[in-house]
Write an enzyme that holds these catalytic residues in place. Structure first.
Site, PDB file in Angstrom:
ATOM      1  N   PHE A  49      49.054 -20.763 -19.891  1.00  0.00           N
ATOM      2  CA  PHE A  49      49.326 -19.361 -19.553  1.00  0.00           C
ATOM      3  C   PHE A  49      48.315 -18.496 -20.291  1.00  0.00           C
ATOM      4  O   PHE A  49      48.139 -18.636 -21.502  1.00  0.00           O
ATOM      5  CB  PHE A  49      50.748 -18.980 -19.984  1.00  0.00           C
ATOM      6  CG  PHE A  49      51.825 -19.802 -19.322  1.00  0.00           C
ATOM      7  CD1 PHE A  49      52.071 -21.109 -19.719  1.00  0.00           C
ATOM      8  CD2 PHE A  49      52.589 -19.275 -18.300  1.00  0.00           C
ATOM      9  CE1 PHE A  49      53.067 -21.868 -19.105  1.00  0.00           C
ATOM     10  CE2 PHE A  49      53.590 -20.011 -17.690  1.00  0.00           C
ATOM     11  CZ  PHE A  49      53.820 -21.319 -18.080  1.00  0.00           C
ATOM     12  N   GLU A  50      47.685 -17.555 -19.575  1.00  0.00           N
ATOM     13  CA  GLU A  50      46.453 -16.975 -20.112  1.00  0.00           C
ATOM     14  C   GLU A  50      46.605 -16.101 -21.353  1.00  0.00           C
ATOM     15  O   GLU A  50      45.626 -15.869 -22.042  1.00  0.00           O
ATOM     16  CB  GLU A  50      45.666 -16.256 -19.018  1.00  0.00           C
ATOM     17  CG  GLU A  50      46.261 -14.932 -18.572  1.00  0.00           C
ATOM     18  CD  GLU A  50      45.475 -14.365 -17.382  1.00  0.00           C
ATOM     19  OE1 GLU A  50      44.899 -15.139 -16.621  1.00  0.00           O
ATOM     20  OE2 GLU A  50      45.474 -13.145 -17.254  1.00  0.00           O
ATOM     21  N   GLY A  51      47.802 -15.636 -21.652  1.00  0.00           N
ATOM     22  CA  GLY A  51      47.966 -14.889 -22.895  1.00  0.00           C
ATOM     23  C   GLY A  51      47.762 -15.767 -24.121  1.00  0.00           C
ATOM     24  O   GLY A  51      47.501 -15.278 -25.220  1.00  0.00           O
ATOM     25  N   GLY A  52      47.915 -17.088 -23.938  1.00  0.00           N
ATOM     26  CA  GLY A  52      47.726 -18.003 -25.054  1.00  0.00           C
ATOM     27  C   GLY A  52      48.936 -18.883 -25.289  1.00  0.00           C
ATOM     28  O   GLY A  52      49.399 -19.030 -26.429  1.00  0.00           O
TER      29      GLY A  52
ATOM     30  N   ASN B 106      38.400 -12.400 -17.614  1.00  0.00           N
ATOM     31  CA  ASN B 106      39.007 -12.696 -18.929  1.00  0.00           C
ATOM     32  C   ASN B 106      38.114 -13.594 -19.773  1.00  0.00           C
ATOM     33  O   ASN B 106      37.871 -13.351 -20.943  1.00  0.00           O
ATOM     34  CB  ASN B 106      40.329 -13.451 -18.772  1.00  0.00           C
ATOM     35  CG  ASN B 106      41.525 -12.532 -18.617  1.00  0.00           C
ATOM     36  OD1 ASN B 106      42.487 -12.890 -17.986  1.00  0.00           O
ATOM     37  ND2 ASN B 106      41.469 -11.346 -19.191  1.00  0.00           N
TER      38      ASN B 106
END
Lengths: 261, 366
Positions: A49-52, B106
């Site tokens: 998941f790209e938030g980390g 990103n």
């Protein structure tokens, strides 16, 4: 058994996930597809998941945003955005999911702007790439999810945020060879899942093929809502509807139908 | 040497008209709203600034609604489930009142922070190849890139190019799968490197292609952390997003936090710290200051606030600005805002359930 278009899309998306795969999970429907695949045919897949966040069990609560705190509890690793993009850049992510404002027949996606940006101020500003261009560039396979509307499924998008199979030119076709020509070492759209149908892609020329149309939809209706002349896959047929156990898992995870309703 | 100060002092000292500020946090999590609200309180002095961020637009929406953004360099201006595109940002880009808006993916942005963090002049990546993102160069069109005739940068905040397509001088040697003796065990079985070696895009010569990106070097980075030691050591909890990197890219680092703790508390397990004391410039303690975003282990986001704000920000620019005037500009400081405007009842309702780190029974109607 009754189900919503969103629920069917989730099922179609989950079917793209194979057991043991590394999956770059997007918000909304892909999030639920990951939970569904985990609890049915792909118990050994891992989600990024790209938030980390890296996790191998679905979150205990439905997520509303990419950074939601419930995604932290029970995860394998909470870390930086870079550390979850890293395996994707290295080629270790088998499947990535994205949505878009518009897609074209070659699977190129636009989430940046509508209008003639090369010569004037763009008419409508969209949210931008976020991770989309990265997911489209790096994933071994890409699954695209969006509403099936004629103004969204276009012959050519105004702006290529996330490259699919590019475009043909005088000497070359679109397709995998276009990706190679611009330097992308792998990947490309594998499926376009819409509210009406599922497309696969002909990698030789990059064109979307109508693979299946959802129950209650006809090929003609799909054509009406598509901005290019449909090409049918050889084995084009009706989409397999969700099974009861699949719907049960989906409704457990999203009981109010926040994303599937 | 990190200095403890109020939000007002930090903003007065470091954020001025045109300052490039990189806003930390991700999406609706751990966003530095306390400093953002103070910038809004000081909007008449600051007028506008150069806004940079990677990951979500809740803080930026608030700044745009107060006409505080003249330039943006970012990756995503959506508000996810609340609004497809943050409306105050979108309408200002479309009507020209945010005239300069540059975007990256990103990973493109994150790669820029690798360069910035390690002091590299640039860094390579293989995304953005084939995309129109590198072609859409707003700063370039505006004549802000490159040098003046006297050799100085036209604008020292803006790199001379947005991207530079280049040949990989190592001919793809570093890419997997690699020709290890006995083969490669990578999950990456699908590279077609031999075919991409024939690409002549971007450089005109055949070879493996990379995009080079310049470092991010903001004048100020603002992040929010749960705990900061009196010496400036920073410990974040939950997801880190882009913060560890972009904090190290900045000339000035402002860290707002839930609590300032004794240095010994964070020295007891130094391997869990994210930023060492020497890079922190200013420490601002403001409990609940991340509101309405979530701060894991402390409180959840105020979903209801975002939902109702997502309706409000579709009204006229003046009405939206009035909302911020009444709710934030007219408050003395963040304690005044939190106690009088938000109310302690609401803040208590949002407190994280200790076992989970988020509010387990939070209602989030759309």
């Amino acid at each position: 058994m009754h189900y919503t278009p969103g629920e069917l899309m989730v099922v179609c998306a989950a079917r793209q996930i194979r057991d043991g795969e590394n999956v770059f999970v997007g918000m909304r429907l892909p999030l639920i597809a990951f939970a569904l695949a985990k609890r049915t045919h792909a118990p050994h897949c891992t989600g990024f998941f790209e938030g980390g966040v890296v996790r191998d069990v679905p979150s205990s609560e439905l997520l509303y945003t990419m950074g939601d705190a419930p995604n932290i509890y029970g995860s394998l690793w909470t870390t930086t955005t870079l550390n979850v993009m890293r395996p994707m850049a290295a080629g270790d992510v088998h499947l990535g999911f994205i949505g878009g404002a518009e897609v074209d027949r070659y699977g190129n996606l636009n989430t940046s702007m509508i209008g003639d940006w090369q010569h004037s101020h763009p008419k409508v500003r969209l949210p931008g790439s976020g991770g989309a261009a990265d997911i489209a560039s790096f994933s071994q396979r890409l699954a695209i999810m969006m509403r099936h509307e004629r103004h969204r499924l276009r012959e050519k998008v105004d702006f290529v945020t996330s490259p699919g199979y590019g475009y043909p030119d005088a000497n070359h076709p679109a397709g995998e060879s276009w990706r190679e020509r611009v330097g992308l070492p792998r990947g490309g759209p594998a499926a376009l899942i819409t509210t009406l149908a599922v497309f696969t892609f002909d990698k030789q020329n990059g064109e979307a093929l109508l693979q299946s149309y959802h129950p209650g939809t006809t090929i003609e209706q799909a054509q009406e809502q598509t901005g290019w002349e449909l090409r049918l896959a050889e084995d084009c047929r009706e989409t397999l509807p969700p099974r009861e156990d699949e719907l049960r898992v989906i409704r457990e995870y999203d009981p109010q139908g926040v994303w599937t309703g | 040497m990190a200095e403890i100060m109020t939000a007002r002092e930090a903003v007065e000292r470091y954020i001025h008209t045109g300052t490039q500020v990189c806003w930390g946090g991700f999406s609706y999590t751990r966003r530095p709203f306390s400093i953002a609200r103070e910038v809004i309180r000081q909007r008449d002095r600051i007028k506008h600034h150069f806004c940079t961020m990677n990951g979500g637009a809740s803080v930026e929406e608030a700044l745009a609604a107060n006409d505080l953004i003249s330039r943006m360099e970012t990756t995503y201006i959506g508000l996810e489930g609340i609004q497809p595109v943050a409306n105050s940002i979108r309408r200002r880009i479309q009507d020209g009142s945010i005239p300069l808006f540059e975007d990256y993916s990103n990973y493109g942005y994150a790669t820029r922070t690798i360069a910035g963090r390690f002091g590299w002049p640039f860094a390579p990546l293989m995304a953005e190849l084939g995309s129109d993102v590198p072609e859409y160069d707003v700063f370039g069109k505006a004549g802000l890139r490159g040098k003046n005739t006297d050799g100085s940068w036209i604008d020292p905040r803006i790199p001379p190019k947005k991207f530079a397509g280049s040949d990989d001088p190592f001919d793809g040697w570093g890419l997997r799968p690699h020709a290890f003796e006995g083969g490669d065990t990578t999950a990456n079985k699908t590279n077609r490197l031999d075919r991409t070696r024939e690409s002549d895009k971007y450089t005109g010569t055949q070879g493996v292609k990379v995009m080079l990106v310049p470092p991010i070097m903001p004048e100020v980075t603002v992040i929010r952390a749960q705990r900061v030691a009196t010496d400036g050591t920073v410990r974040m909890e939950g997801i880190n997003g882009p913060d560890a990197e972009q904090a190290m890219c900045a000339r000035v680092l402002i860290v707002e936090c839930e609590q300032i703790v004794p240095s010994d508390e964070l020295r007891a397990a130094p391997e869990l710290n994210h930023l060492p004391a020497h890079i922190t410039t200013a420490i601002v303690e403001q409990p609940f200051g991340g509101y309405p975003s979530a701060v894991p282990n402390y409180y959840d986001y105020d979903w209801d606030w975002f939902v109702s704000y997502g309706r409000l920000n579709r009204k006229s620019k003046e009405e939206v600005r009035d909302y911020w005037t009444q709710h934030v500009v007219d408050t003395k400081d963040d304690w005044d805002y939190l106690q009088r405007v938000v109310g302690m009842n609401r803040l208590f309702e949002l407190r994280a359930t200790p076992a989970y780190g988020y509010r387990a029974d939070l209602k989030r109607p759309m």
